[in-house]
Write an enzyme that holds these catalytic residues in place. Structure first.
Site, PDB file in Angstrom:
ATOM      1  N   SER A   1      38.382  24.908  53.553  1.00  0.00           N
ATOM      2  CA  SER A   1      38.393  26.274  53.528  1.00  0.00           C
ATOM      3  C   SER A   1      39.781  26.480  52.746  1.00  0.00           C
ATOM      4  O   SER A   1      39.475  27.676  52.437  1.00  0.00           O
ATOM      5  CB  SER A   1      38.892  26.520  55.111  1.00  0.00           C
ATOM      6  OG  SER A   1      40.233  26.267  55.349  1.00  0.00           O
TER       7      SER A   1
ATOM      8  N   LYS B   1      29.130  31.706  58.967  1.00  0.00           N
ATOM      9  CA  LYS B   1      29.635  31.896  57.946  1.00  0.00           C
ATOM     10  C   LYS B   1      28.540  32.610  57.275  1.00  0.00           C
ATOM     11  O   LYS B   1      28.009  33.051  57.279  1.00  0.00           O
ATOM     12  CB  LYS B   1      30.928  31.107  57.373  1.00  0.00           C
ATOM     13  CG  LYS B   1      32.204  30.750  58.005  1.00  0.00           C
ATOM     14  CD  LYS B   1      32.811  29.184  57.727  1.00  0.00           C
ATOM     15  CE  LYS B   1      33.687  29.220  58.489  1.00  0.00           C
ATOM     16  NZ  LYS B   1      33.983  28.684  59.165  1.00  0.00           N
TER      17      LYS B   1
ATOM     18  N   HIS C   1      31.519  25.918  55.502  1.00  0.00           N
ATOM     19  CA  HIS C   1      31.972  26.472  54.168  1.00  0.00           C
ATOM     20  C   HIS C   1      30.656  25.538  53.693  1.00  0.00           C
ATOM     21  O   HIS C   1      30.604  26.980  52.078  1.00  0.00           O
ATOM     22  CB  HIS C   1      33.423  26.853  53.581  1.00  0.00           C
ATOM     23  CG  HIS C   1      33.962  26.922  55.030  1.00  0.00           C
ATOM     24  ND1 HIS C   1      34.531  27.995  54.910  1.00  0.00           N
ATOM     25  CD2 HIS C   1      34.978  26.500  55.738  1.00  0.00           C
ATOM     26  CE1 HIS C   1      35.642  28.276  55.227  1.00  0.00           C
ATOM     27  NE2 HIS C   1      35.675  27.622  55.752  1.00  0.00           N
TER      28      HIS C   1
END
Length: 386
Positions: free
Chosen positions: A176, A235, A204
């Site tokens: 990240s 996300k 992610h």
């Protein structure tokens, strides 16, 4: 003599003073849409968080099922819409089953707490997300950290560990703070040779990577190669919550023993409805991912031309490592004055000397926004050099 009651205020004041001295004091930005800042700090990689279709699905879900789930999943909070979402997530990742959690942090805590104990050996990439590190601590499992993306170091640590103890290797899929990706195939092969289980947090990568947006693990690596797959919904999918995907035995074990799952109110049904809509969009509008990856290529090309200190990331996370806390804050403030919000990341989130601007790209950005970002970064560089 200081009384016991006075110890706590002194303790808090000392911690605050040290954080200020280190230049790492954090403040929450209060978002004001009227301010018109372009967001290059969030994780809304596909631009779905502001999509009106998700908002309408969430509102309709709340009208039908209520604003909240009313109880934990194991009491009376598990609705049919949660069941549908879990099946869709299992299908997306090519796993037999999936289990919803309220946050990605809780999913990682829940997996490690439910699977590990002081007899288990846990091996983690040095740059793993904090929730993976904290999960091992919660489980009181002996934990070793291997050098970042270093399979030789991991193999060495596994060789030295007791072979009569269960071993679990945990890694981020996309890291990240650096934006680079784990070698999933290499990790899976190492774990197979050593008889260890592999857990990947693809928070992610989900929605962004993979031919179908199934992440850097997804269908490319089946549940025998990566037995434990964690993904988040807040996300790229633009909603909230998280899930763990794996085989039936794993999911049943988590339902029985993962305390962060058992003792938490279930995800609001409206959020599940919004996520189902996000999955429809992910499947049908593949041009969003194409648009995002074009932004990544364009940004990296122009940033390199300007001489900005890029990392090796080919994901939407594009850090510019500046090293010094004060320097990072100067650049971030200069960008804010230009109407651009970026993440100013300092120790202890990253190691000392590795402070950075954490720039994140989104399919919602347009070419003028990227041009404005690059122009402002170049202005920061030129002002510093003058």
């Amino acid at each position: 003599m200081m009384s016991r009651m006075d110890l706590w205020p002194k303790r808090l004041a000392s911690a605050a003073e040290q954080r200020h001295t280190d230049g790492g004091w954090r403040q929450r930005p209060v978002l004001d849409e009227a301010a018109g800042l372009i967001d290059f700090a969030g994780n809304d990689y596909l631009g779905l968080a502001g999509d009106p279709r998700l908002a309408e699905a969430q509102a309709e879900g709340a009208r039908r099922f209520g604003a909240g789930a009313r109880a934990s999943h194991l009491v009376s909070g598990h609705h049919a819409i949660h069941e549908r979402l879990e099946q869709r997530l299992a299908d997306l990742t090519g796993r037999p089953r999936a289990l919803l959690f309220s946050t990605g942090y809780m999913a990682n805590l829940g997996v490690l707490q439910a699977l590990c104990d002081r007899h288990t050996r846990v091996f983690q990439d040095r740059l793993n997300h904090a929730s993976l590190l904290d999960g091992a601590r919660l489980a009181e499992a002996p934990s070793r950290r291997f050098h970042h993306r270093d399979l030789v170091d991991l193999e060495r640590l596994l060789d030295r560990a007791p072979h009569d103890a269960p071993a679990l290797v945990a890694s981020d899929g996309v890291f990240s703070m650096d934006g680079d990706t784990a070698d999933i195939t290499g990790l899976a092969n190492t774990c197979r040779r050593q008889g260890a289980w592999l857990m990947v947090d693809d928070a992610h990568g989900l929605g962004v990577l993979g031919e179908d947006g199934d992440g850097c693990v997804g269908r490319l690596h089946d549940h025998h190669q990566v037995p434990i797959l964690v993904g988040t919904l807040g996300k790229a999918l633009g909603s909230a919550g998280a899930f763990v995907a794996g085989d039936a035995a794993l999911i049943d074990h988590l339902i029985q023993f993962a305390r962060p799952y058992i003792y938490t109110t279930a995800q609001p049904p409206g959020v599940a409805a919004a996520t189902l809509t996000a999955l429809d969009i992910l499947e049908q509008e593949t041009e969003r991912r194409d648009h995002l990856h074009q932004h990544i290529a364009d940004f990296r090309r122009e940033a390199a031309r300007l001489g900005l200190p890029l990392t090796d990331s080919l994901t939407p996370i594009q850090p510019i490592v500046l090293g010094d806390n004060a320097r990072v804050m100067r650049w971030a403030e200069r960008l804010a004055r230009a109407g651009l919000r970026v993440g100013a990341i300092r120790a202890p989130t990253v190691p000392r000397g590795q402070a950075r601007l954490r720039i994140t790209l989104s399919a919602a950005h347009d070419t003028p926004a990227l041009d404005a970002l690059l122009d402002s970064l170049d202005a920061c560089r030129r002002e510093e050099a003058s």
